[in-house]
Write a protein that holds these residues in place. Structure first.
Motif, PDB file in Angstrom:
ATOM      1  N   MET A 127       0.833  -1.201   0.000  1.00 58.09           N
ATOM      2  CA  MET A 127       0.000   0.000   0.000  1.00 58.09           C
ATOM      3  C   MET A 127       0.878   1.265   0.000  1.00 58.09           C
ATOM      4  O   MET A 127       0.620   2.198  -0.764  1.00 58.09           O
ATOM      5  N   ASP A 128       1.912   1.279   0.829  1.00 58.36           N
ATOM      6  CA  ASP A 128       2.826   2.432   0.866  1.00 58.36           C
ATOM      7  C   ASP A 128       3.462   2.661  -0.515  1.00 58.36           C
ATOM      8  O   ASP A 128       3.571   3.790  -0.974  1.00 58.36           O
TER       9      ASP A 128
ATOM     10  N   SER B  19      -7.373   7.002   3.760  1.00 57.92           N
ATOM     11  CA  SER B  19      -8.644   6.551   4.360  1.00 57.92           C
ATOM     12  C   SER B  19      -8.529   5.111   4.821  1.00 57.92           C
ATOM     13  O   SER B  19      -9.009   4.748   5.901  1.00 57.92           O
ATOM     14  N   PHE B  20      -7.906   4.292   4.001  1.00 56.63           N
ATOM     15  CA  PHE B  20      -7.735   2.874   4.324  1.00 56.63           C
ATOM     16  C   PHE B  20      -6.936   2.734   5.625  1.00 56.63           C
ATOM     17  O   PHE B  20      -7.336   2.012   6.548  1.00 56.63           O
ATOM     18  N   SER B  21      -5.816   3.447   5.722  1.00 59.47           N
ATOM     19  CA  SER B  21      -4.974   3.371   6.926  1.00 59.47           C
ATOM     20  C   SER B  21      -5.763   3.813   8.158  1.00 59.47           C
ATOM     21  O   SER B  21      -5.680   3.197   9.219  1.00 59.47           O
ATOM     22  N   LEU B  22      -6.536   4.900   8.006  1.00 59.63           N
ATOM     23  CA  LEU B  22      -7.294   5.426   9.149  1.00 59.63           C
ATOM     24  C   LEU B  22      -8.400   4.459   9.563  1.00 59.63           C
ATOM     25  O   LEU B  22      -8.585   4.192  10.755  1.00 59.63           O
ATOM     26  N   ARG B  23      -9.140   3.922   8.568  1.00 59.70           N
ATOM     27  CA  ARG B  23     -10.240   2.982   8.881  1.00 59.70           C
ATOM     28  C   ARG B  23      -9.699   1.749   9.585  1.00 59.70           C
ATOM     29  O   ARG B  23     -10.295   1.245  10.531  1.00 59.70           O
ATOM     30  N   SER B 111       2.710   4.530   5.920  1.00 58.02           N
ATOM     31  CA  SER B 111       1.425   4.658   6.612  1.00 58.02           C
ATOM     32  C   SER B 111       1.618   4.556   8.121  1.00 58.02           C
ATOM     33  O   SER B 111       0.914   5.212   8.886  1.00 58.02           O
ATOM     34  N   SER B 112       2.640   3.770   8.546  1.00 54.09           N
ATOM     35  CA  SER B 112       2.877   3.629   9.989  1.00 54.09           C
ATOM     36  C   SER B 112       3.305   4.974  10.602  1.00 54.09           C
ATOM     37  O   SER B 112       2.935   5.304  11.725  1.00 54.09           O
ATOM     38  N   VAL B 113       4.077   5.772   9.827  1.00 52.31           N
ATOM     39  CA  VAL B 113       4.525   7.092  10.318  1.00 52.31           C
ATOM     40  C   VAL B 113       3.317   8.025  10.455  1.00 52.31           C
ATOM     41  O   VAL B 113       3.146   8.723  11.465  1.00 52.31           O
ATOM     42  N   SER B 119      -2.251   9.236  15.954  1.00 48.87           N
ATOM     43  CA  SER B 119      -2.596   8.824  17.320  1.00 48.87           C
ATOM     44  C   SER B 119      -1.920   9.732  18.356  1.00 48.87           C
ATOM     45  O   SER B 119      -2.480   9.995  19.405  1.00 48.87           O
ATOM     46  N   ARG B 120      -0.732  10.273  18.028  1.00 48.64           N
ATOM     47  CA  ARG B 120      -0.068  11.209  18.945  1.00 48.64           C
ATOM     48  C   ARG B 120      -0.923  12.479  19.119  1.00 48.64           C
ATOM     49  O   ARG B 120      -1.125  12.951  20.227  1.00 48.64           O
ATOM     50  N   LEU B 121      -1.445  12.980  17.988  1.00 48.76           N
ATOM     51  CA  LEU B 121      -2.203  14.232  18.057  1.00 48.76           C
ATOM     52  C   LEU B 121      -3.615  14.058  18.608  1.00 48.76           C
ATOM     53  O   LEU B 121      -4.176  14.966  19.205  1.00 48.76           O
ATOM     54  N   LEU B 122      -4.181  12.864  18.387  1.00 48.31           N
ATOM     55  CA  LEU B 122      -5.554  12.645  18.870  1.00 48.31           C
ATOM     56  C   LEU B 122      -5.586  12.030  20.272  1.00 48.31           C
ATOM     57  O   LEU B 122      -6.649  11.923  20.869  1.00 48.31           O
TER      58      LEU B 122
END
Lengths: 190, 123
Positions: A127-128, B19-23, B111-113, B119-122
């Motif tokens: 994906m990345d 969106s995929f990463s967030l979902r 996407s991990s970054v 998650s740090r900001l929320l």
């Protein structure tokens, strides 16, 4: 003194005549060159919209294919997540004796969980990597904008040749927005 | 109740990818294709938005203008805003900060970054 002036005047006229003749020859060559350039310019200008459309098709097809892969990767990660929760269920329903010490059941379940996790990580790496499409589409948008500018310049040249009735190039069907310096690197910066 | 993130980018691939990463991490996602579209979607939204992730180069209204417009509204004065951009100049980062962005990530990114930043900001 007078005869000198007359003689000098004749010489000057002769020089002027020679220079005018050279200038006329040069102008004639320039006009011939412009005439010779006219057809290739007309031809080049007519090919620009086709090249722009081709680039637009490439960008669209790459985007469609990328989205198909993204959808599949999302399905894979969902299924891997389901496998992880099924393994947890299995651990809950099987008798505790199955997991004592280094039992075979414990090892197999551990291996399945490890492979599932590896698959998830690979799916995220795919994906990345698919971000390449966003970067290359910006590069294509940049190339399309340059081609449209070339088309406008060629049109202006043809109008200056006297082709006032020539149809002006079509405006782009949508507003273009891109970073001309966008670069893809597999070493994601974050 | 899960938190909602607005993702603004004129690249449908980027909106889909983010969106995929967030979902996958349990967030609700709302997508918009430029600053104007984002403001329209926010105006029609009944619930609150918890975060905005935006691109900079977009047609109609760019990211800087979107951020500045959001910051003028008390409702979004403290909303975390992450810029995702392929512009990596310090000047762009400074302009983003001045407009009111909370964080800046350069494309392409892992996407991990992005998810650790979210998650740090929320919290």
């Amino acid at each position: 003194m007078n005869s000198q002036t007359e003689s000098s005047g004749v010489g000057t006229n002769h020089d002027l005549h020679v220079q005018l003749k050279e200038l006329a020859n040069s102008l004639s060559e320039i006009v011939s060159s412009i005439r010779a350039a006219h057809e290739p310019i007309v031809e080049s200008r007519s090919k620009v919209p086709e090249a722009t459309q081709q680039l637009e098709r490439i960008a669209q097809q790459t985007q469609d294919a990328t989205h198909r892969v993204l959808d599949m990767v999302e399905s894979i990660t969902k299924r891997e997540g389901e496998i992880e929760s099924l393994l947890k269920q299995l651990q809950r329903v099987l008798p505790a004796t199955y997991f004592r010490n280094n039992s075979r059941v414990k090892r197999v379940i551990g291996e399945i969980a490890k492979k599932t996790s590896d698959n998830q990580n690979d799916a995220y790496a795919i994906m990345d990597a698919l971000q390449f499409q966003d970067i290359t589409s910006q590069q294509i948008e940049h190339a399309m904008t340059v081609l449209e500018q070339v088309e406008h310049r060629l049109h202006e040249v043809l109008v200056s040749f006297g082709e006032e009735d020539l149809k002006a190039p079509d405006e782009p069907s949508r507003k273009r927005s891109y970073d001309p310096n966008a670069r893809y690197s597999s070493d994601h910066r974050g | 109740m899960s938190q909602t993130v607005l993702v603004v980018d004129d690249s449908p691939t980027l909106v889909k990818f983010v969106s995929f990463s967030l979902r996958a991490s349990g967030y609700n996602v709302l997508g918009a294709c430029d600053g104007m579209d984002a403001l329209e979607k926010l105006a029609n939204l009944e619930s609150d938005i918890d975060m905005v992730i935006t691109d900079l180069n977009m047609p109609n209204m760019d990211g800087y203008e979107l951020i500045a417009t959001l910051r003028e509204n008390d409702k979004f004065a403290a909303t975390p805003i992450i810029i995702l951009s392929s512009e990596e100049d310090e000047e762009d980062k400074r302009k983003g900060e001045e407009a009111g962005a909370t964080s800046y990530l350069v494309k392409p990114f892992k996407s991990s970054v992005l998810m650790s930043e979210v998650s740090r900001l929320l919290g």
